[in-house]
Design a protein around this motif. Structure first.
Motif, short mmCIF file in Angstrom:
data_model
loop_
_atom_site.label_atom_id
_atom_site.label_comp_id
_atom_site.label_asym_id
_atom_site.label_seq_id
_atom_site.Cartn_x
_atom_site.Cartn_y
_atom_site.Cartn_z
N HIS A 28 4.15 5.47 -2.16
CA HIS A 28 2.90 5.86 -2.83
C HIS A 28 3.14 6.10 -4.30
O HIS A 28 4.20 6.52 -4.70
CB HIS A 28 2.34 7.13 -2.17
N ASN A 37 1.03 10.06 6.66
CA ASN A 37 1.15 8.66 6.24
C ASN A 37 0.95 7.69 7.40
O ASN A 37 1.56 6.62 7.43
CB ASN A 37 2.51 8.44 5.59
N ALA A 89 5.85 7.38 2.56
CA ALA A 89 5.52 8.29 1.47
C ALA A 89 6.18 7.87 0.18
O ALA A 89 5.65 8.06 -0.91
CB ALA A 89 5.95 9.73 1.82
#
Length: 397
Positions: A397, A330, A394
């Motif tokens: 997302h 990421n 993360a």
């Protein structure tokens, strides 16, 4: 508009927590961990049967690492060409007999070949099952990677905890034959449920372009310095308890078992803990715990105190690597596959190669000194801990 939004939301909703594909990949992780855990109490017998000094055993473990780093990229290329299901099936069925092979060897050269294949197919299966886990995550629209690694730790716990007793009860050969049979059954149960995925030839091209920015390499350093202690516990803890603390054969495997138990429990809780406290704070807490545990184990004068130290080390190491991998995938402005490939390669080189160097050090000092000194690496991790903030992306997302 509300109806459209509801339709989109329902379409993107995660699938049930447990699916056939998730069960399959969890079984694969458990199988791999079971074999590696069972290998830990076998190492002293492997060393004894070949007449190895600590230095020579270090060379053998180095060969194990070479095997992994040779076959891991080959497995990655085959995954890009054929998909992860086909590769994980082939690597698993080839991996299972290698634990028998390393038991039956009776000279240095066949031992080197056997441990090369054992390490190589361990690494190849590892790449394939992680790739399949990523595909299952995509299909489920749900994070499962931490729990997959928890099942690996659970397998390691079962393999290490039962290994010493089984070796003492039915002998070294009987132990590995039973182990291979259990693994074959696990594979046959998992195989029909393994997720079939399409090849991704573009992934190979993305990994070939190494990033020139320092960030992925610094996060890779975190992964490297977190996985070195894990490899050291795996490969040397049984020998440490047996040779320096005079533990019995049955007790020697419990070092890695204690480490795997706490690691498995904390990995099952890892996603919740990270969401609650953030990746940076979680990494820092884990780093301090690992330092305390390793020093306790290294300075211990009793087996019990050493086991407690290894258990605390498991708490610390448990979520450090998943955080580093998440951060690597990421990094802003960098394709996830590129950053992650750097971080995972650096991390796995730590668990594969560093333990072999321990043999050279232990030959001139002691394993007690090694376990006391390794926390210096985790101090570097604490210094770089702010980089773990990228793992929190993360959740967005």
């Amino acid at each position: 508009m509300n109806e459209i939004a509801q339709t989109i939301t329902s379409t993107a909703a995660p699938t049930p927590i447990v699916t056939r594909e998730r069960v399959a990949v969890a079984l694969l992780f458990f199988l791999n961990g079971l074999v590696i855990g069972a290998w830990a109490p076998k190492i002293p017998f492997f060393s004894q049967s070949l007449g190895l000094t600590e230095l020579m055993l270090g060379v053998m473990i180095f060969v194990f690492g070479v095997g992994s780093l040779v076959l891991m990229p080959i497995a990655g290329m085959q995954i890009a060409r054929y998909g992860s299901r086909r590769v994980v099936e082939i690597t698993t069925i080839l991996f299972i007999p290698t634990i028998v092979l390393v038991t039956l060897v009776d000279n240095l050269w066949t031992g080197a070949v056997a441990i090369f294949l054992f390490g190589g197919l361990t690494g190849a299966m590892d790449v394939a099952m992680n790739a399949n886990a990523v595909e299952v995550e995509r299909k489920m629209r749900r994070s499962i990677m931490s729990s997959c690694h928890a099942f690996w730790s659970l397998g390691g716990l079962c393999g290490a905890a039962t290994g010493g007793f089984l070796i003492a009860s039915i002998g070294v050969v009987g132990h590995v034959l039973l182990l291979a049979a259990v693994c074959l059954v696990l594979f046959l149960v998992a195989r029909p449920m393994i997720l079939s995925d399409a090849p991704h030839p573009s992934d190979e091209q993305a990994r070939a372009k190494l990033p020139m920015t320092p960030l992925p390499w610094l996060i890779g350093t975190i992964a490297l310095f977190c996985m070195i202690p894990e490899g050291t516990v795996l490969d040397w803890s049984a020998l440490y308890l047996r040779n320096e603390l005079n533990a019995s054969t049955e007790m020697s495997g419990f070092a890695f078992a204690a480490f795997s138990l706490t690691m498995a429990v904390c990995r099952f809780a890892g996603d919740f803990i990270r969401d609650r406290f953030g990746a940076v704070n979680t990494l820092r807490f884990c780093g301090v715990a690992a330092i305390i545990g390793l020093v306790m184990a290294g300075q211990s004068s009793s087996v019990t105190f050493a086991l407690i130290g290894f258990a605390i080390t498991g708490i610390g190491i448990s979520n450090m690597v998943p955080i580093a991998f998440s951060a690597g995938g990421n990094i802003p402005g960098l394709a996830p596959g590129v950053g992650l490939s750097v971080v995972t390669t650096m991390g796995y080189s730590g668990i594969l190669f560093a333990p072999s160097l321990i043999g050279f050090v232990a030959e001139h000092t002691s394993l007690s000194s090694v376990y006391t000194a390794i926390p210096a690496l985790l101090i570097v991790v604490l210094a770089l801990s702010r980089l773990a903030r990228h793992a929190d992306r993360a959740s967005g997302h």
